[in-house]
Motif scaffolding. Structure first.
Motif, PDB file in Angstrom:
ATOM      1  N   PHE A  84       0.823  -1.210   0.000  1.00 56.50           N
ATOM      2  CA  PHE A  84       0.000   0.000   0.000  1.00 56.50           C
ATOM      3  C   PHE A  84       0.858   1.262   0.000  1.00 56.50           C
ATOM      4  O   PHE A  84       1.952   1.297   0.559  1.00 56.50           O
ATOM      5  N   ASP A  85       0.298   2.296  -0.624  1.00 59.12           N
ATOM      6  CA  ASP A  85       0.970   3.597  -0.632  1.00 59.12           C
ATOM      7  C   ASP A  85       0.785   4.334   0.692  1.00 59.12           C
ATOM      8  O   ASP A  85       1.641   5.144   1.073  1.00 59.12           O
ATOM      9  N   HIS A  86      -0.327   4.080   1.369  1.00 58.51           N
ATOM     10  CA  HIS A  86      -0.631   4.781   2.612  1.00 58.51           C
ATOM     11  C   HIS A  86      -1.410   3.847   3.540  1.00 58.51           C
ATOM     12  O   HIS A  86      -2.113   2.935   3.078  1.00 58.51           O
ATOM     13  N   VAL A  87      -1.293   4.092   4.839  1.00 59.67           N
ATOM     14  CA  VAL A  87      -2.055   3.362   5.855  1.00 59.67           C
ATOM     15  C   VAL A  87      -2.746   4.389   6.745  1.00 59.67           C
ATOM     16  O   VAL A  87      -2.154   5.414   7.111  1.00 59.67           O
ATOM     17  N   PHE A  88      -3.988   4.096   7.107  1.00 55.26           N
ATOM     18  CA  PHE A  88      -4.770   4.969   7.992  1.00 55.26           C
ATOM     19  C   PHE A  88      -5.354   4.115   9.101  1.00 55.26           C
ATOM     20  O   PHE A  88      -5.973   3.074   8.843  1.00 55.26           O
ATOM     21  N   VAL A  89      -5.160   4.551  10.338  1.00 59.06           N
ATOM     22  CA  VAL A  89      -5.670   3.813  11.493  1.00 59.06           C
ATOM     23  C   VAL A  89      -6.197   4.818  12.510  1.00 59.06           C
ATOM     24  O   VAL A  89      -5.481   5.720  12.931  1.00 59.06           O
ATOM     25  N   CYS A  90      -7.472   4.681  12.859  1.00 60.58           N
ATOM     26  CA  CYS A  90      -8.147   5.692  13.682  1.00 60.58           C
ATOM     27  C   CYS A  90      -8.911   5.023  14.821  1.00 60.58           C
ATOM     28  O   CYS A  90      -9.772   4.170  14.571  1.00 60.58           O
ATOM     29  N   PHE A  91      -8.616   5.413  16.062  1.00 60.65           N
ATOM     30  CA  PHE A  91      -9.292   4.888  17.244  1.00 60.65           C
ATOM     31  C   PHE A  91      -9.157   3.376  17.350  1.00 60.65           C
ATOM     32  O   PHE A  91     -10.098   2.677  17.732  1.00 60.65           O
ATOM     33  N   VAL A  92      -8.001   2.875  17.003  1.00 64.67           N
ATOM     34  CA  VAL A  92      -7.710   1.437  17.036  1.00 64.67           C
ATOM     35  C   VAL A  92      -6.712   1.109  18.139  1.00 64.67           C
ATOM     36  O   VAL A  92      -6.924   0.206  18.944  1.00 64.67           O
ATOM     37  N   LEU A  93      -5.623   1.848  18.178  1.00 67.40           N
ATOM     38  CA  LEU A  93      -4.515   1.502  19.077  1.00 67.40           C
ATOM     39  C   LEU A  93      -4.928   1.514  20.533  1.00 67.40           C
ATOM     40  O   LEU A  93      -4.387   0.762  21.349  1.00 67.40           O
ATOM     41  N   GLU A  94      -5.894   2.364  20.886  1.00 64.74           N
ATOM     42  CA  GLU A  94      -6.320   2.469  22.286  1.00 64.74           C
ATOM     43  C   GLU A  94      -6.894   1.168  22.828  1.00 64.74           C
ATOM     44  O   GLU A  94      -6.963   0.972  24.032  1.00 64.74           O
ATOM     45  N   HIS A  95      -7.312   0.268  21.939  1.00 64.13           N
ATOM     46  CA  HIS A  95      -7.942  -0.981  22.376  1.00 64.13           C
ATOM     47  C   HIS A  95      -6.995  -2.174  22.340  1.00 64.13           C
ATOM     48  O   HIS A  95      -7.421  -3.291  22.622  1.00 64.13           O
ATOM     49  N   LEU A  96      -5.740  -1.939  22.003  1.00 67.40           N
ATOM     50  CA  LEU A  96      -4.807  -3.045  21.828  1.00 67.40           C
ATOM     51  C   LEU A  96      -3.803  -3.116  22.969  1.00 67.40           C
ATOM     52  O   LEU A  96      -3.259  -2.102  23.396  1.00 67.40           O
ATOM     53  N   SER A  97      -3.522  -4.334  23.408  1.00 69.20           N
ATOM     54  CA  SER A  97      -2.493  -4.515  24.426  1.00 69.20           C
ATOM     55  C   SER A  97      -1.098  -4.462  23.822  1.00 69.20           C
ATOM     56  O   SER A  97      -0.110  -4.310  24.543  1.00 69.20           O
ATOM     57  N   ARG A  98      -1.023  -4.561  22.473  1.00 66.94           N
ATOM     58  CA  ARG A  98       0.269  -4.540  21.777  1.00 66.94           C
ATOM     59  C   ARG A  98       0.244  -3.517  20.638  1.00 66.94           C
ATOM     60  O   ARG A  98       0.362  -3.873  19.467  1.00 66.94           O
ATOM     61  N   PRO A  99       0.066  -2.245  20.962  1.00 67.78           N
ATOM     62  CA  PRO A  99      -0.064  -1.246  19.894  1.00 67.78           C
ATOM     63  C   PRO A  99       1.179  -1.112  19.026  1.00 67.78           C
ATOM     64  O   PRO A  99       1.071  -0.907  17.810  1.00 67.78           O
ATOM     65  N   GLU A 102       3.313  -3.442  18.260  1.00 73.09           N
ATOM     66  CA  GLU A 102       3.347  -4.599  17.365  1.00 73.09           C
ATOM     67  C   GLU A 102       2.345  -4.434  16.226  1.00 73.09           C
ATOM     68  O   GLU A 102       2.622  -4.794  15.079  1.00 73.09           O
ATOM     69  N   ALA A 103       1.178  -3.872  16.536  1.00 74.32           N
ATOM     70  CA  ALA A 103       0.184  -3.615  15.500  1.00 74.32           C
ATOM     71  C   ALA A 103       0.714  -2.611  14.478  1.00 74.32           C
ATOM     72  O   ALA A 103       0.552  -2.795  13.259  1.00 74.32           O
ATOM     73  N   LEU A 104       1.340  -1.548  14.962  1.00 71.88           N
ATOM     74  CA  LEU A 104       1.908  -0.547  14.055  1.00 71.88           C
ATOM     75  C   LEU A 104       3.005  -1.155  13.184  1.00 71.88           C
ATOM     76  O   LEU A 104       3.102  -0.858  11.986  1.00 71.88           O
ATOM     77  N   ALA A 105       3.827  -2.006  13.774  1.00 73.32           N
ATOM     78  CA  ALA A 105       4.892  -2.639  12.999  1.00 73.32           C
ATOM     79  C   ALA A 105       4.316  -3.521  11.902  1.00 73.32           C
ATOM     80  O   ALA A 105       4.839  -3.567  10.772  1.00 73.32           O
ATOM     81  N   SER A 106       3.235  -4.224  12.211  1.00 70.59           N
ATOM     82  CA  SER A 106       2.577  -5.055  11.208  1.00 70.59           C
ATOM     83  C   SER A 106       2.055  -4.202  10.055  1.00 70.59           C
ATOM     84  O   SER A 106       2.249  -4.535   8.880  1.00 70.59           O
ATOM     85  N   LEU A 107       1.420  -3.097  10.384  1.00 73.69           N
ATOM     86  CA  LEU A 107       0.900  -2.195   9.355  1.00 73.69           C
ATOM     87  C   LEU A 107       2.035  -1.573   8.548  1.00 73.69           C
ATOM     88  O   LEU A 107       1.946  -1.445   7.326  1.00 73.69           O
TER      89      LEU A 107
END
Length: 275
Positions: free
Chosen positions: A113-128, A130-135
């Protein structure tokens, strides 16, 4: 502020999945469109991954703002994706595709992908992180990642009310117990830099509401924030964080900030970085 449907089975979505919650998410998105999204535009022909699209509350704005970009919007909840697809059809969006996917096991090749957008997601994750690294691994070099999060610790209002603040603290505590972090907005810069994004900028976006802004009194103070806090009543009582009388006083205190002489403030944080 919880548009996300949790991807990780060990993470919990403290707000639930009711019709009332879906309506709250749409009210929230409508009230915050200009504040959060006025500077989010993607070039014609670019590909954008929206992670944790939920019921599509942010998707419609993103797709309308960038009609010549192509969006792939993912979520783990089939029910949420069905609601998002219905919303996109009603908005006559032709540049959006929906797919069920797990943020920790994305079904896309690296650098897709050229761009990634993530909104009101990280607040619910115990591993934010790791989630960002995956994205980030699915983002092409030179592409951008945009993250938007709230911070419940930024809430203040007039008249001040100790019971209202206690009710908000109940939500913060319950979210922490599910592995989330309702104060994550203030942590966006270190999180984005930690995963290797460069040229990271974070801008605070304050919602200021008084009676001269009746659309925000209704759309944000009442139908977004107060409704969000109200939604965890049963969990807060069951956890022994507050008694019924104290809870009722707290919600009344939040309601007082929506009266003609009341004021309500909340800050979101929007971070953008480049791979």
């Amino acid at each position: 502020m919880a548009v996300f449907r949790s991807f990780d089975p060990h993470d919990g979505y403290v707000h639930g999945y009711s019709e009332r919650e879906n309506a709250r998410l749409l009210d929230q998105a409508s009230a915050l469109t200009e504040l959060l999204h006025h500077d989010t535009r993607y070039p014609a022909g670019s590909t954008v991954l929206e992670a944790g699209c939920g019921v599509g509350a942010q998707t419609v704005t993103l797709a309308r703002n960038s009609p010549d970009a192509r969006f792939t919007c993912i979520d783990v909840s089939v029910e949420s994706l069905e609601a998002a697809q219905a919303l996109a059809r009603a908005a006559s969006l032709g540049n959006v595709a929906f797919q069920r996917a797990d943020i920790f096991g994305l079904p896309f090749p690296e650098a897709s992908f050229d761009h990634v957008f993530v909104c009101f997601v990280l607040e619910h994750l115990s591993r934010p992180a790791e989630a960002l690294a995956s994205l980030l691994s699915r983002l092409r070099p030179g592409g951008t990642l945009t993250a938007i999060e709230g911070d419940h610790g930024s809430t203040f209002f007039h008249p001040d009310d100790a019971d209202a603040r206690r009710a908000i603290d109940c939500l913060v505590t319950l979210q922490a117990r599910t592995g989330g972090n309702a104060l994550i907005g203030r942590q966006l810069y270190p999180l984005l830099t930690q995963v290797g994004l460069r040229e990271v900028t974070v801008s605070p976006r304050m919602v200021y509401v008084d009676s001269s802004r009746p659309e925000l009194v209704e759309g944000f103070t009442r139908n977004t924030f107060t409704a969000m806090v109200e939604g965890v009543r049963d969990e807060a009582l069951a956890a022994g964080l507050v008694d019924p009388e104290g809870w009722a006083r707290g919600i009344a205190g939040l309601g007082r900030a929506a009266e003609s002489d009341g004021v309500f403030c909340y800050t979101f944080f929007k971070g953008v970085g480049i791979r």
